[in-house]
Design a protein around this motif. Structure first.
Motif, mmCIF file in Angstrom:
data_model
loop_
_atom_site.group_PDB
_atom_site.id
_atom_site.type_symbol
_atom_site.label_atom_id
_atom_site.label_comp_id
_atom_site.label_asym_id
_atom_site.label_seq_id
_atom_site.Cartn_x
_atom_site.Cartn_y
_atom_site.Cartn_z
ATOM 1 N N ALA A 12 0.875 -1.177 0.000
ATOM 2 C CA ALA A 12 0.000 0.000 0.000
ATOM 3 C C ALA A 12 0.908 1.222 0.000
ATOM 4 C CB ALA A 12 -0.867 -0.008 1.245
ATOM 5 N N LEU A 13 0.588 2.207 -0.831
ATOM 6 C CA LEU A 13 1.469 3.370 -0.984
ATOM 7 C C LEU A 13 1.136 4.472 0.035
ATOM 8 C CD1 LEU A 13 1.636 3.362 -4.874
ATOM 9 C CD2 LEU A 13 3.415 2.621 -3.275
ATOM 10 N N GLY A 14 0.857 4.057 1.258
ATOM 11 C CA GLY A 14 0.587 4.997 2.338
ATOM 12 C C GLY A 14 0.829 4.287 3.657
ATOM 13 N N ALA A 15 0.655 5.043 4.758
ATOM 14 C CA ALA A 15 0.860 4.450 6.083
ATOM 15 C C ALA A 15 -0.422 3.775 6.569
ATOM 16 C CB ALA A 15 1.291 5.518 7.077
ATOM 17 N N PHE A 64 1.788 -5.095 2.748
ATOM 18 C CA PHE A 64 2.724 -4.220 3.478
ATOM 19 C C PHE A 64 2.246 -2.775 3.362
ATOM 20 C CE2 PHE A 64 6.352 -6.825 4.745
ATOM 21 C CZ PHE A 64 6.068 -8.007 4.077
ATOM 22 N N ARG A 65 2.632 -1.965 4.346
ATOM 23 C CA ARG A 65 2.310 -0.529 4.311
ATOM 24 C C ARG A 65 3.615 0.240 4.464
ATOM 25 N NH1 ARG A 65 2.002 2.394 9.063
ATOM 26 N NH2 ARG A 65 3.094 1.322 10.735
ATOM 27 N N SER A 123 11.721 -1.213 -2.058
ATOM 28 C CA SER A 123 12.754 -2.040 -2.719
ATOM 29 C C SER A 123 13.491 -2.871 -1.690
ATOM 30 C CB SER A 123 13.790 -1.189 -3.447
ATOM 31 O OG SER A 123 13.197 -0.106 -4.029
ATOM 32 N N SER A 124 13.823 -2.241 -0.554
ATOM 33 C CA SER A 124 14.558 -3.006 0.454
ATOM 34 C C SER A 124 13.677 -4.133 0.999
ATOM 35 C CB SER A 124 15.075 -2.054 1.526
ATOM 36 O OG SER A 124 14.754 -2.475 2.791
ATOM 37 N N THR A 125 12.376 -3.885 1.114
ATOM 38 C CA THR A 125 11.466 -4.942 1.586
ATOM 39 C C THR A 125 11.400 -6.079 0.561
ATOM 40 O OG1 THR A 125 10.209 -3.255 2.756
ATOM 41 C CG2 THR A 125 9.115 -5.373 2.444
ATOM 42 N N ASP A 147 12.638 -11.556 -1.060
ATOM 43 C CA ASP A 147 13.221 -12.485 -2.033
ATOM 44 C C ASP A 147 14.294 -13.372 -1.405
ATOM 45 O OD1 ASP A 147 11.569 -11.939 -4.081
ATOM 46 O OD2 ASP A 147 13.080 -11.094 -5.433
ATOM 47 N N LYS A 148 14.896 -12.868 -0.320
ATOM 48 C CA LYS A 148 15.911 -13.683 0.374
ATOM 49 C C LYS A 148 15.277 -14.573 1.435
ATOM 50 C CE LYS A 148 19.758 -10.407 0.139
ATOM 51 N NZ LYS A 148 20.295 -9.281 0.916
ATOM 52 N N GLY A 149 13.940 -14.523 1.534
ATOM 53 C CA GLY A 149 13.255 -15.360 2.530
ATOM 54 C C GLY A 149 13.283 -14.748 3.921
ATOM 55 N N GLN A 150 13.643 -13.452 4.007
ATOM 56 C CA GLN A 150 13.664 -12.807 5.332
ATOM 57 C C GLN A 150 12.275 -12.284 5.693
ATOM 58 O OE1 GLN A 150 16.768 -9.951 4.565
ATOM 59 N NE2 GLN A 150 18.394 -11.460 4.856
ATOM 60 N N HIS A 151 12.163 -11.717 6.904
ATOM 61 C CA HIS A 151 10.860 -11.236 7.383
ATOM 62 C C HIS A 151 10.934 -9.738 7.684
ATOM 63 C CE1 HIS A 151 9.359 -15.304 7.540
ATOM 64 N NE2 HIS A 151 10.529 -15.645 8.087
ATOM 65 N N PRO A 152 10.776 -8.902 6.652
ATOM 66 C CA PRO A 152 10.896 -7.460 6.875
ATOM 67 C C PRO A 152 9.731 -6.906 7.681
ATOM 68 C CG PRO A 152 10.234 -7.915 4.608
ATOM 69 C CD PRO A 152 10.450 -9.242 5.265
ATOM 70 N N THR A 153 9.920 -5.690 8.235
ATOM 71 C CA THR A 153 8.835 -5.060 8.990
ATOM 72 C C THR A 153 7.849 -4.417 8.004
ATOM 73 O OG1 THR A 153 9.937 -2.929 9.121
ATOM 74 C CG2 THR A 153 10.393 -4.512 10.904
ATOM 75 N N GLY A 154 6.701 -4.026 8.538
ATOM 76 C CA GLY A 154 5.741 -3.296 7.705
ATOM 77 C C GLY A 154 4.560 -4.127 7.253
#
Ligand SMILES: NC(=O)C1=CN([C@@H]2O[C@H](COP(=O)(O)OP(=O)(O)OC[C@H]3O[C@@H](n4cnc5c(N)ncnc54)[C@H](O)[C@@H]3O)[C@@H](O)[C@H]2O)C=CC1
Ligand SMILES: O=C(O)C(=O)CO
Length: 313
Positions: free
Chosen positions: A63-66, A89-90, A291-293, A298-305
């Motif tokens: 989503a392109l907002g908070a 993700f937000r 992009s960082s998310t 893609d690396k199988g990690q668990h980003p925030t958001g």
């Protein structure tokens, strides 16, 4: 990797070129009606149902907002709006915290230095120095101590105000008093002179700024609503302003936007209004976060958001 982009008003070409710089290998396109081509990720705001219907192969939707309240409320009415099982993700901060800090600090200082009173005196051509307010009588209470509320709280601590916050669970701040849950809402409100709202819009938070809460604030309190219009019962606010319980309000968000011309809020002398501009999406910072998310996913990690669809934010 294929990425599709849809926003009803943003300049898609600008966003796509920023994204392309961060993700040079990706194939990125603006989504248009009829496009059923491949997609791994989708970046959206107010997406048409047709865009994401059945795209269960997506790795994530951004989503392109908070705030994701509009997308979640549409999802309730039409379960095809988001493909089942695909994480949403937000945007977390991406330049919005700084904007919220600017807005909140400038308005708190405006009230603290009595510029509202001086403006009223100016309109009567009256030269009249007023007594200073003391910081200890100016406790700031922030509803919502998340990404944005937490940063606003820190900046007001930096200005020397007593600051407290209210959230779902207790926060471990050194100089900010933390209150949590409905059972501590009254204690949070008691003695709060400036109430700042940065809660998400969920069924639990709708109408939270009502007569009951406002009557528990300090006398001559102020309300700053920066989150969503539905948090505030506008009639209760007007009643509290007219009774003198509240000294002023500044509102950025409204239950109906644009705020209709016939709303009494426009004409109230102690209500200030901005048209939902407290913090806007900044493309470069948003693209960096997205992009960082994507790289982490893609690396199988668990980003925030990631949005908790059950909790609603
Ligand atoms: N006016 C504007 O221009 C903008 C407004 N916003 C609004 O600000 C909101 C907050 O954004 P973030 O700080 O990024 O959200 P966040 O999810 O990081 O923080 C939410 C906070 O609210 C608290 N909370 C949620 N439900 C609660 C409940 N039932 N009881 C007590 N506490 C509860 C959470 O514990 C958390 O501290 C967004 O949801 C959006 O609606 C965001 C950006 C711009
Ligand atoms: O990002 C959000 O939630 C907004 O309200 C932007 O204005």
């Amino acid at each position: 990797m294929d990425i599709i982009f849809y926003h009803p008003t943003f300049d898609a070409n600008h966003w796509i070129s920023l994204l392309q710089r961060q993700l040079p290998e990706a194939r990125i396109r603006e989504w248009r009606s009829g496009d059923n081509g491949p997609a791994d990720y989708a970046l959206v705001w107010h997406p048409p149902v047709e865009m994401l219907r059945g795209r269960t192969g997506l790795k994530a939707v951004f989503a392109l907002g908070a705030g994701v309240d509009s997308i979640l409320s549409k999802l309730k009415k039409d379960p095809d709006l988001l493909p089942a099982g695909v994480p949403l993700f937000r945007l977390e901060d991406t330049g919005m915290a700084e904007q919220m800090q600017e807005y909140a600090v400038s308005q708190v200082l405006h009230w603290f230095r009595r510029f509202d009173d001086y403006q009223a005196l100016k309109l009567q051509a009256k030269w009249e120095p007023l007594a200073d307010y003391e910081r200890e009588d100016f406790t700031i209470g922030i509803l919502g101590a998340g990404v944005l509320g937490g940063k606003v709280a820190e900046s007001l601590v930096g200005w020397g105000f007593p600051v407290r916050c209210w959230s779902r669970s207790h926060k471990n701040y050194s100089r900010i008093k933390s209150f949590a849950g409905r059972e501590e809402l009254s204690a949070f409100a008691n003695n709060t002179r400036v109430l700042i709202n940065l809660l998400p819009n969920t069924p639990e938070t709708v109408g939270i700024i009502n007569s009951e809460l406002v009557n528990q604030l300090a006398d001559n309190a102020y309300v700053l609503n920066l989150a969503r219009g539905v948090h505030l019962v506008e009639d209760d606010l007007l009643t509290a302003l007219d009774s003198g319980k509240l000294k002023g309000a500044m509102l950025d968000v409204f239950s109906r936007e644009p705020l209709p011309a016939e709303s009494p809020l426009w004409r109230h002398p102690r209500v200030a209004i901005t048209p939902h501009v407290a913090a806007v999406t900044r493309p470069a910072q948003a693209v960096e976060f997205i992009s960082s998310t994507i790289i982490q996913l893609d690396k199988g990690q668990h980003p925030t958001g990631q949005v908790d669809l059950q909790r609603g934010y």
